[in-house]
Design an enzyme around this catalytic site. Structure first.
Site, mmCIF file in Angstrom:
data_model
loop_
_atom_site.group_PDB
_atom_site.id
_atom_site.type_symbol
_atom_site.label_atom_id
_atom_site.label_comp_id
_atom_site.label_asym_id
_atom_site.label_seq_id
_atom_site.Cartn_x
_atom_site.Cartn_y
_atom_site.Cartn_z
ATOM 1 N N ASP A 174 0.866 -1.184 0.000
ATOM 2 C CA ASP A 174 0.000 0.000 0.000
ATOM 3 C C ASP A 174 0.900 1.231 0.000
ATOM 4 O O ASP A 174 1.851 1.317 0.783
ATOM 5 C CB ASP A 174 -0.907 -0.021 1.240
ATOM 6 C CG ASP A 174 -2.061 0.973 1.135
ATOM 7 O OD1 ASP A 174 -1.786 2.168 0.914
ATOM 8 O OD2 ASP A 174 -3.220 0.564 1.280
ATOM 9 N N ILE A 175 0.604 2.177 -0.901
ATOM 10 C CA ILE A 175 1.486 3.355 -1.012
ATOM 11 C C ILE A 175 1.131 4.457 -0.012
ATOM 12 O O ILE A 175 1.790 5.486 0.037
ATOM 13 C CB ILE A 175 1.531 3.924 -2.450
ATOM 14 C CG1 ILE A 175 0.121 4.218 -2.974
ATOM 15 C CG2 ILE A 175 2.295 2.987 -3.372
ATOM 16 C CD1 ILE A 175 0.133 5.036 -4.264
ATOM 17 N N GLN A 189 -14.726 2.216 1.811
ATOM 18 C CA GLN A 189 -14.024 1.593 0.676
ATOM 19 C C GLN A 189 -13.794 2.680 -0.367
ATOM 20 O O GLN A 189 -14.742 3.331 -0.815
ATOM 21 C CB GLN A 189 -14.845 0.447 0.065
ATOM 22 C CG GLN A 189 -14.083 -0.244 -1.070
ATOM 23 C CD GLN A 189 -14.859 -1.386 -1.736
ATOM 24 O OE1 GLN A 189 -16.019 -1.635 -1.420
ATOM 25 N NE2 GLN A 189 -14.219 -2.058 -2.668
ATOM 26 N N HIS A 197 -10.055 -5.741 -2.119
ATOM 27 C CA HIS A 197 -8.680 -5.847 -1.610
ATOM 28 C C HIS A 197 -8.715 -6.132 -0.120
ATOM 29 O O HIS A 197 -9.532 -5.584 0.610
ATOM 30 C CB HIS A 197 -7.860 -4.587 -1.905
ATOM 31 C CG HIS A 197 -8.522 -3.309 -1.491
ATOM 32 N ND1 HIS A 197 -9.518 -2.717 -2.225
ATOM 33 C CD2 HIS A 197 -8.336 -2.512 -0.410
ATOM 34 C CE1 HIS A 197 -9.914 -1.614 -1.623
ATOM 35 N NE2 HIS A 197 -9.219 -1.471 -0.503
ATOM 36 N N HIS A 225 -6.562 -5.784 3.209
ATOM 37 C CA HIS A 225 -5.402 -5.126 3.814
ATOM 38 C C HIS A 225 -4.764 -6.066 4.824
ATOM 39 O O HIS A 225 -5.471 -6.665 5.655
ATOM 40 C CB HIS A 225 -5.827 -3.889 4.610
ATOM 41 C CG HIS A 225 -6.408 -2.765 3.826
ATOM 42 N ND1 HIS A 225 -5.690 -1.638 3.493
ATOM 43 C CD2 HIS A 225 -7.652 -2.562 3.323
ATOM 44 C CE1 HIS A 225 -6.476 -0.788 2.836
ATOM 45 N NE2 HIS A 225 -7.675 -1.325 2.716
#
Ligand code: AMP
Ligand code: ZN
Length: 139
Positions: A29-30, A92, A98, A100
């Site tokens: 995750d960025i 979301q 996705h 996490h």
């Protein structure tokens, strides 16, 4: 379809890949909550848990075992939260399923969503809501 995670799957947008097989991709995750914050997605587009196929959901779950073990071995966290949001009301933001994986290191603050206060509910209301859900579940 303009889906950022589909673009990552197709290689049109870069990612920091953590793991991949024929059905799933895991990448960093960025905007990490903590170092090691990783996302696992199905390669086939599905918006969320309402839509994802059983096969892809199984593949994500199995991949999560591999990735969480990798996080544990690499980073030695004191805990890892697995979090998956469904719908804009649950915050979301990216509408491609996705999961996490969010590690917490020994010096990191408490993880969001994992530390709610336990306040006993109204047992009658809890029972009624449980029955309401149970009665409409389709096998
Ligand atoms: P949510 O939909 O709220 O579960 O969160 C979406 C997550 O996707 C956020 O944590 C973002 O930081 C992350 N994200 C969005 N775009 C990218 C990207 N291009 N690469 C990696 N992570 C991303
Ligand atoms: Zn997509």
């Amino acid at each position: 379809m303009d889906c950022i995670f589909c673009k990552i799957v197709k290689g049109e947008i870069p990612c920091f890949k953590v793991y991949e097989n024929d059905k799933v991709l895991a990448f960093a995750d960025i905007n990490p909550i903590n170092p090691g914050h990783t996302l696992i997605i199905p390669k086939a587009h599905a918006e969320n848990l309402y839509e994802i196929s059983d096969e892809d959901l199984t593949a994500v779950a199995l991949a999560s075992k591999l990735v969480i073990q990798g996080i544990k071995d690499a980073l030695d966290p004191i805990g890892v939260a697995c979090l998956q949001l469904n719908g804009k009301g649950a915050n979301q933001v990216v509408m491609h399923y996705h999961l996490h994986l969010i590690p917490r290191g020994k010096d990191d603050p408490e993880l969001p969503v994992s530390g709610w206060e336990l306040k006993p509910g109204d047992m009658k209301a809890i029972e009624e809501t449980a029955k309401k859900i149970s009665s409409v579940i389709k096998q």
